[in-house]
Enzyme design. Structure first.
Site, PDB file in Angstrom:
ATOM      1  N   LYS A   1      -7.302  -1.935  -3.686  1.00  0.00           N
ATOM      2  CA  LYS A   1      -5.925  -1.752  -4.183  1.00  0.00           C
ATOM      3  C   LYS A   1      -4.932  -2.164  -3.097  1.00  0.00           C
ATOM      4  CE  LYS A   1      -6.017   3.097  -2.689  1.00  0.00           C
ATOM      5  NZ  LYS A   1      -6.257   4.488  -3.123  1.00  0.00           N
TER       6      LYS A   1
ATOM      7  N   ARG B   1      -3.142  15.710  -8.900  1.00  0.00           N
ATOM      8  CA  ARG B   1      -2.520  14.388  -8.810  1.00  0.00           C
ATOM      9  C   ARG B   1      -3.344  13.451  -9.683  1.00  0.00           C
ATOM     10  NH1 ARG B   1      -3.563  10.340  -3.942  1.00  0.00           N
ATOM     11  NH2 ARG B   1      -5.234   9.926  -5.407  1.00  0.00           N
TER      12      ARG B   1
ATOM     13  N   TYR C   1      20.197  -2.335  19.392  1.00  0.00           N
ATOM     14  CA  TYR C   1      21.234  -1.536  18.723  1.00  0.00           C
ATOM     15  C   TYR C   1      21.423  -0.190  19.408  1.00  0.00           C
ATOM     16  CZ  TYR C   1      21.360  -4.780  14.803  1.00  0.00           C
ATOM     17  OH  TYR C   1      21.523  -5.892  14.020  1.00  0.00           O
TER      18      TYR C   1
ATOM     19  N   MET D   1      15.480  -5.385  12.351  1.00  0.00           N
ATOM     20  CA  MET D   1      14.843  -5.836  11.115  1.00  0.00           C
ATOM     21  C   MET D   1      13.890  -7.003  11.369  1.00  0.00           C
ATOM     22  SD  MET D   1      16.554  -7.207   7.580  1.00  0.00           S
ATOM     23  CE  MET D   1      17.383  -5.671   7.206  1.00  0.00           C
TER      24      MET D   1
HETATM   25  C1  PLP Z   1      -7.491   4.877  -2.539  1.00  0.00           C
HETATM   26  C2  PLP Z   1      -8.570   5.601  -3.209  1.00  0.00           C
HETATM   27  C3  PLP Z   1      -9.872   5.583  -2.681  1.00  0.00           C
HETATM   28  C4  PLP Z   1     -10.206   4.986  -1.343  1.00  0.00           C
HETATM   29  O1  PLP Z   1      -9.861   5.931  -0.343  1.00  0.00           O
HETATM   30  P1  PLP Z   1     -10.063   5.618   1.199  1.00  0.00           P
HETATM   31  O2  PLP Z   1      -9.855   6.911   1.889  1.00  0.00           O
HETATM   32  O3  PLP Z   1      -8.994   4.621   1.522  1.00  0.00           O
HETATM   33  O4  PLP Z   1     -11.412   5.073   1.369  1.00  0.00           O
HETATM   34  C5  PLP Z   1     -10.868   6.189  -3.404  1.00  0.00           C
HETATM   35  N1  PLP Z   1     -10.610   6.788  -4.590  1.00  0.00           N
HETATM   36  C6  PLP Z   1      -9.371   6.845  -5.116  1.00  0.00           C
HETATM   37  C7  PLP Z   1      -9.157   7.534  -6.412  1.00  0.00           C
HETATM   38  C8  PLP Z   1      -8.309   6.274  -4.445  1.00  0.00           C
HETATM   39  O5  PLP Z   1      -7.083   6.341  -4.958  1.00  0.00           O
END
Ligand code: PLP
Length: 374
Positions: free
Chosen positions: A47, A142, A268, A316
């Site tokens: 992801k 969640r 800055y 930036m």
């Molecule tokens: C992002 C995610 C993972 C991977 O987690 P890591 O700690 O980055 O290995 C696994 N399962 C779900 C549901 C996630 O959202």
């Protein structure tokens, strides 16, 4: 002020662009490290564009090293992988824009479902069977179904047979950065309850998966049939118990050099004032490129085989480095972070300097930083 003397290098007009290079060999090594820790299957989670390292690049390296599954958060990310030619099973679990059932079936992407309402929609829309993983809330609130709504989810799944096929049960560990197995015990118990209820309903063999990187590396009780590895692919162990291989190298160039006297304000707000006469190198990356503006004193980069401190505020588009006695001409290569250790800062060090976790560093590299494969 003494100007920096020109050299042959300063005559070159074009400098190497700021670049994030992905190291596929490191991804492969990290998969093998996880393989040594588990008997389960391995899902490579790519992801957020492979945690900023390129989803397809990371997925290729992970699958080549033996990962059996790929994981993403929505169908658009899954489609990129299918179009790149991956044939391994893919699971999409968050689907913030909802699920196009026809696309899921067409791409052959499994969908995680955490509520009866979501599942009803999927069943209503499905024209050909969609493979689903029922998602139990194992302690995060969640996403996922609470335990008391699980029977309803199973009832809907049973009614939807033929349109959805239950092939998996998933949870997620709330203590993803905790190397202590005791922190996971409640989630493991909840996962067993979820699985047992599914089997009692006669759904047949299901792939059960709960652990992410930390659980995979530290707690075999969390492994069930598969572990989902995201951070670990790119060298981040959230539990900080295993040294994995960093999979990214962020480089840039010195774009401007100067020699300044004691008492010179930098950047800055004049937040830093030189304590003595010194050389400065301006590096052409700033917070828009992923250098955290929050970095405390101590942040540094590698130039010329030496670690030099960042001084003044992060802008930036640029940062200023105090290089002391050393003068570096325009175009001198700079390593912001890399896997080597020693004088080369790591992602983990940047996270500490910024008071954050390594994940936000790697996923925060800006779009104008070029990507390459090393
Ligand atoms: C992002 C995610 C993972 C991977 O987690 P890591 O700690 O980055 O290995 C696994 N399962 C779900 C549901 C996630 O959202």
């Amino acid at each position: 002020m003494t100007p920096v003397t020109d050299s042959v290098e300063t005559a070159r007009a074009l400098l190497p662009a700021p670049t994030l290079a992905t190291l596929p060999d490191a991804v492969g090594a990290n998969i093998r490290r996880v393989r040594a820790a588990t008997d389960g299957l391995i899902m490579a989670v790519v992801k957020a564009d492979g945690y900023g390292h390129g989803a397809v690049t990371v997925a290729q390296a992970a699958v080549a090293a033996g990962a059996e599954w790929l994981g993403v958060t929505d169908l658009a990310e899954a489609a990129v992988l299918r179009e790149a030619g991956f044939t391994v099973p893919i699971l999409s679990w968050l689907n913030p824009a909802g699920v196009d059932a026809a696309a899921a079936a067409a791409y052959g992407v499994d969908i995680a479902v955490g509520s009866a309402e979501e599942l009803r929609h999927l069943i209503a829309d499905a024209t050909s069977p969609v493979r689903v993983h029922l998602h139990m809330d194992t302690g995060m609130s969640r996403g996922g179904s609470p335990l008391d709504e699980w029977p309803e989810l199973l009832r809907v799944a049973r009614q939807g047979r033929g349109r959805v096929e239950v092939v998996g049960v998933m949870g997620h560990l709330p203590h993803a950065d905790d190397g202590d197995p005791r922190a996971n015990a409640a989630a493991v118990l909840r996962m067993r309850q979820a699985r047992d209820a599914v089997l009692r309903e006669g759904f047949g063999p299901v792939l059960v998966h709960l652990a992410a990187t930390s659980g995979a590396l530290t707690d075999p009780a969390t492994h069930f049939g598969m572990v989902r590895i995201g951070a670990g692919l790119v060298g981040i162990d959230p539990s900080e118990t295993v040294a994995l291989a960093g999979a990214g190298r962020f480089t840039a160039s010195v774009v401007h050099s100067s020699f300044v006297q004691e008492g010179t304000p930098i950047g800055y707000g004049g937040a830093h004032v030189t304590a003595e006469a010194t050389n400065l190198s301006v590096v052409g990356v700033g917070y828009a490129d992923g250098i955290p503006r929050e970095v405390a004193e101590g942040a540094a980069v590698e130039i010329g085989g030496v670690r030099h401190p960042l001084v003044g505020r992060v802008s930036m588009d640029q940062i200023v480095i105090d290089t002391g006695e050393a003068r570096y001409p325009r175009g001198t290569p700079v390593t912001v972070y890399g896997p080597e250790g020693g004088v080369v800062p790591s992602v983990q060090e940047w996270a500490r300097w910024a008071g954050t976790i390594p994940h936000t560093i790697v996923t925060g590299i800006g779009t104008r930083v070029q990507r390459s494969i090393a």
